[in-house]
Scaffold this motif. Structure first.
Motif, PDB file in Angstrom:
ATOM      1  N   HIS A  50     -15.913  50.554 -47.544  1.00 22.14           N
ATOM      2  CA  HIS A  50     -16.092  49.389 -46.668  1.00 22.14           C
ATOM      3  C   HIS A  50     -15.370  49.544 -45.328  1.00 22.14           C
ATOM      4  O   HIS A  50     -15.502  48.664 -44.461  1.00 22.14           O
ATOM      5  N   THR A  51     -14.612  50.606 -45.150  1.00 22.64           N
ATOM      6  CA  THR A  51     -13.807  50.731 -43.931  1.00 22.64           C
ATOM      7  C   THR A  51     -14.667  50.707 -42.682  1.00 22.64           C
ATOM      8  O   THR A  51     -14.407  49.925 -41.747  1.00 22.64           O
ATOM      9  N   VAL A  52     -15.679  51.542 -42.624  1.00 23.37           N
ATOM     10  CA  VAL A  52     -16.534  51.586 -41.430  1.00 23.37           C
ATOM     11  C   VAL A  52     -17.303  50.280 -41.246  1.00 23.37           C
ATOM     12  O   VAL A  52     -17.330  49.736 -40.128  1.00 23.37           O
ATOM     13  N   PRO A  53     -17.953  49.721 -42.290  1.00 27.82           N
ATOM     14  CA  PRO A  53     -18.608  48.418 -42.094  1.00 27.82           C
ATOM     15  C   PRO A  53     -17.647  47.326 -41.613  1.00 27.82           C
ATOM     16  O   PRO A  53     -18.020  46.492 -40.783  1.00 27.82           O
ATOM     17  N   LEU A  54     -16.410  47.332 -42.113  1.00 21.49           N
ATOM     18  CA  LEU A  54     -15.432  46.339 -41.675  1.00 21.49           C
ATOM     19  C   LEU A  54     -15.051  46.545 -40.205  1.00 21.49           C
ATOM     20  O   LEU A  54     -14.938  45.578 -39.435  1.00 21.49           O
ATOM     21  N   LEU A  55     -14.849  47.787 -39.819  1.00 23.18           N
ATOM     22  CA  LEU A  55     -14.546  48.078 -38.418  1.00 23.18           C
ATOM     23  C   LEU A  55     -15.687  47.644 -37.506  1.00 23.18           C
ATOM     24  O   LEU A  55     -15.467  47.058 -36.434  1.00 23.18           O
ATOM     25  N   MET A  56     -16.907  47.899 -37.936  1.00 23.48           N
ATOM     26  CA  MET A  56     -18.065  47.505 -37.140  1.00 23.48           C
ATOM     27  C   MET A  56     -18.151  45.981 -37.032  1.00 23.48           C
ATOM     28  O   MET A  56     -18.425  45.432 -35.953  1.00 23.48           O
ATOM     29  N   ALA A  57     -17.913  45.295 -38.149  1.00 22.72           N
ATOM     30  CA  ALA A  57     -17.957  43.839 -38.134  1.00 22.72           C
ATOM     31  C   ALA A  57     -16.864  43.264 -37.235  1.00 22.72           C
ATOM     32  O   ALA A  57     -17.093  42.308 -36.486  1.00 22.72           O
ATOM     33  N   CYS A  58     -15.678  43.854 -37.299  1.00 17.36           N
ATOM     34  CA  CYS A  58     -14.578  43.405 -36.447  1.00 17.36           C
ATOM     35  C   CYS A  58     -14.920  43.592 -34.977  1.00 17.36           C
ATOM     36  O   CYS A  58     -14.763  42.677 -34.163  1.00 17.36           O
ATOM     37  N   ARG A  61     -17.258  41.039 -33.523  1.00 18.48           N
ATOM     38  CA  ARG A  61     -16.762  39.665 -33.408  1.00 18.48           C
ATOM     39  C   ARG A  61     -15.677  39.489 -32.347  1.00 18.48           C
ATOM     40  O   ARG A  61     -15.275  38.367 -32.046  1.00 18.48           O
ATOM     41  N   LEU A  62     -15.224  40.582 -31.760  1.00 12.01           N
ATOM     42  CA  LEU A  62     -14.163  40.462 -30.764  1.00 12.01           C
ATOM     43  C   LEU A  62     -14.673  39.803 -29.490  1.00 12.01           C
ATOM     44  O   LEU A  62     -15.799  40.062 -29.050  1.00 12.01           O
ATOM     45  N   PRO A  63     -13.860  38.969 -28.852  1.00  9.76           N
ATOM     46  CA  PRO A  63     -14.252  38.363 -27.576  1.00  9.76           C
ATOM     47  C   PRO A  63     -14.219  39.380 -26.440  1.00  9.76           C
ATOM     48  O   PRO A  63     -13.614  40.455 -26.565  1.00  9.76           O
ATOM     49  N   ALA A  64     -14.838  39.038 -25.338  1.00 10.22           N
ATOM     50  CA  ALA A  64     -14.937  39.955 -24.199  1.00 10.22           C
ATOM     51  C   ALA A  64     -13.561  40.350 -23.665  1.00 10.22           C
ATOM     52  O   ALA A  64     -13.386  41.466 -23.162  1.00 10.22           O
ATOM     53  N   ARG A  65     -12.574  39.460 -23.777  1.00  7.19           N
ATOM     54  CA  ARG A  65     -11.241  39.781 -23.259  1.00  7.19           C
ATOM     55  C   ARG A  65     -10.579  40.940 -24.013  1.00  7.19           C
ATOM     56  O   ARG A  65      -9.610  41.533 -23.533  1.00  7.19           O
ATOM     57  N   LEU A  66     -11.117  41.262 -25.210  1.00 11.93           N
ATOM     58  CA  LEU A  66     -10.570  42.362 -26.000  1.00 11.93           C
ATOM     59  C   LEU A  66     -11.525  43.559 -26.035  1.00 11.93           C
ATOM     60  O   LEU A  66     -11.571  44.290 -27.013  1.00 11.93           O
ATOM     61  N   GLU A  67     -12.232  43.754 -24.950  1.00  7.88           N
ATOM     62  CA  GLU A  67     -13.155  44.886 -24.878  1.00  7.88           C
ATOM     63  C   GLU A  67     -12.426  46.206 -25.082  1.00  7.88           C
ATOM     64  O   GLU A  67     -12.963  47.138 -25.695  1.00  7.88           O
ATOM     65  N   TRP A  68     -11.198  46.307 -24.607  1.00  6.20           N
ATOM     66  CA  TRP A  68     -10.412  47.533 -24.790  1.00  6.20           C
ATOM     67  C   TRP A  68     -10.174  47.820 -26.279  1.00  6.20           C
ATOM     68  O   TRP A  68     -10.150  48.978 -26.700  1.00  6.20           O
ATOM     69  N   ALA A 117     -10.916  40.736 -46.464  1.00  2.00           N
ATOM     70  CA  ALA A 117     -11.065  41.422 -45.181  1.00  2.00           C
ATOM     71  C   ALA A 117     -12.306  40.926 -44.442  1.00  2.00           C
ATOM     72  O   ALA A 117     -12.258  40.612 -43.240  1.00  2.00           O
ATOM     73  N   TYR A 118     -13.419  40.839 -45.144  1.00  2.00           N
ATOM     74  CA  TYR A 118     -14.639  40.327 -44.509  1.00  2.00           C
ATOM     75  C   TYR A 118     -14.464  38.871 -44.079  1.00  2.00           C
ATOM     76  O   TYR A 118     -14.928  38.463 -43.009  1.00  2.00           O
ATOM     77  N   ASP A 119     -13.787  38.094 -44.907  1.00  2.00           N
ATOM     78  CA  ASP A 119     -13.586  36.684 -44.590  1.00  2.00           C
ATOM     79  C   ASP A 119     -12.692  36.512 -43.366  1.00  2.00           C
ATOM     80  O   ASP A 119     -12.925  35.637 -42.527  1.00  2.00           O
ATOM     81  N   THR A 120     -11.661  37.342 -43.262  1.00  2.00           N
ATOM     82  CA  THR A 120     -10.774  37.290 -42.103  1.00  2.00           C
ATOM     83  C   THR A 120     -11.565  37.511 -40.816  1.00  2.00           C
ATOM     84  O   THR A 120     -11.360  36.818 -39.810  1.00  2.00           O
ATOM     85  N   ILE A 121     -12.462  38.463 -40.843  1.00  2.00           N
ATOM     86  CA  ILE A 121     -13.270  38.780 -39.667  1.00  2.00           C
ATOM     87  C   ILE A 121     -14.280  37.676 -39.370  1.00  2.00           C
ATOM     88  O   ILE A 121     -14.442  37.248 -38.223  1.00  2.00           O
ATOM     89  N   ALA A 122     -14.962  37.191 -40.404  1.00  2.00           N
ATOM     90  CA  ALA A 122     -16.064  36.254 -40.202  1.00  2.00           C
ATOM     91  C   ALA A 122     -15.609  34.817 -39.970  1.00  2.00           C
ATOM     92  O   ALA A 122     -16.219  34.085 -39.182  1.00  2.00           O
ATOM     93  N   ARG A 123     -14.539  34.402 -40.644  1.00  2.00           N
ATOM     94  CA  ARG A 123     -14.147  32.993 -40.612  1.00  2.00           C
ATOM     95  C   ARG A 123     -12.880  32.744 -39.807  1.00  2.00           C
ATOM     96  O   ARG A 123     -12.690  31.660 -39.253  1.00  2.00           O
ATOM     97  N   GLY A 124     -12.028  33.747 -39.728  1.00  2.00           N
ATOM     98  CA  GLY A 124     -10.774  33.585 -39.011  1.00  2.00           C
ATOM     99  C   GLY A 124     -10.806  34.317 -37.674  1.00  2.00           C
ATOM    100  O   GLY A 124     -11.844  34.448 -37.022  1.00  2.00           O
ATOM    101  N   ASN A 125      -9.653  34.823 -37.278  1.00  2.00           N
ATOM    102  CA  ASN A 125      -9.544  35.618 -36.055  1.00  2.00           C
ATOM    103  C   ASN A 125      -9.810  37.075 -36.432  1.00  2.00           C
ATOM    104  O   ASN A 125      -9.066  37.651 -37.232  1.00  2.00           O
TER     105      ASN A 125
END
Length: 226
Positions: A50-58, A61-68, A117-125
């Motif tokens: 799940h590492t790569v799918p989680l990284l892709m999901a993260c 979901r990142l805002p534009a200010r965190l493009e770096w 991990a998926y929930d943190t990305i999808a529902r939280g920050n």
């Protein structure tokens, strides 16, 4: 104090609870049966895939200010691609059934860690996902190479049965500096709080994965009879 230094300080107790677990101390001493090591690898397969799918999901979901940070995630993805196959190769080198491990169900503890991990990305920050990165990579740096050497010696397994542990011990040392640099660029208090909160949770969740491992032939017989 940098944010990375504060992150380590704020998770000291959670990290200590994990690394002092009896099963981890036994592994460092080479005092675990072959079945426990295979079970560890099987659970590793179930979260590493799940590492790569989680990284892709993260990254998505990142805002534009965190493009770096999204750009850095691209580098992580390139590094982590296909590592679950290394785990299966190690299982085969232990004379265990590679296909059966891949087709098996994760333990409850492993499934819950991945789900969180998926929930943190999808529902939280989504930045909170880096709390999981700290826990898994930090644990590898501290323990993987030592455990692999001890288990190899005590069980007489070939070096080819330890590609996951040995590679991640060395690889994650390289990642540690990269991770530190990323964390020190996080200047938003909410982002920082999300990483600290998630890291503390993942230390507990990853500890539960180790607690769930079969530690003796009695465990194996009980599971087969269930």
């Amino acid at each position: 104090m940098t944010f990375h230094e504060r992150l380590l300080a704020d998770t000291t107790d959670a990290r200590a609870t994990l690394v002092t677990l009896p099963i981890i101390q036994r592994a460092l001493a080479g005092d675990i049966p072959r079945e426990t090591y295979i079970d560890f690898l099987t659970q590793a397969y179930h979260h590493v895939r799940h590492t790569v799918p989680l990284l892709m999901a993260c990254g998505a979901r990142l805002p534009a200010r965190l493009e770096w940070l999204r750009t850095a995630i691209g580098e992580y993805i390139e590094e982590e691609m296909g590592h679950q196959e290394w785990v299966l190769d190690d299982i085969a080198a232990c004379d265990a059934d590679r296909a059966a491990a891949a087709a098996s169900e994760p333990s409850l503890a492993t499934e819950l860690m991945v789900a969180y991990a998926y929930d943190t990305i999808a529902r939280g920050n989504p930045v909170g996902f880096f709390g999981m990165v700290l826990v898994l990579e930090g644990t590898s740096v501290a323990l993987a190479t030592r455990a692999a050497t001890s288990i190899e010696t005590s069980l007489g397994l070939p070096r080819t049965a330890f590609s996951y542990l040995l590679s991640h011990g060395d690889l994650d040392i390289e990642h540690a500096g990269f991770f530190e640099g990323l964390m020190n660029r996080l200047d938003d208090p909410d982002d920082q709080a999300a990483v600290v909160h998630a890291a503390r949770r993942f230390y507990v969740l990853y500890g539960n994965v180790f607690r769930s491992l079969r530690t003796s032939d009695v465990d194996v017989r009980h599971e087969e009879a269930a």
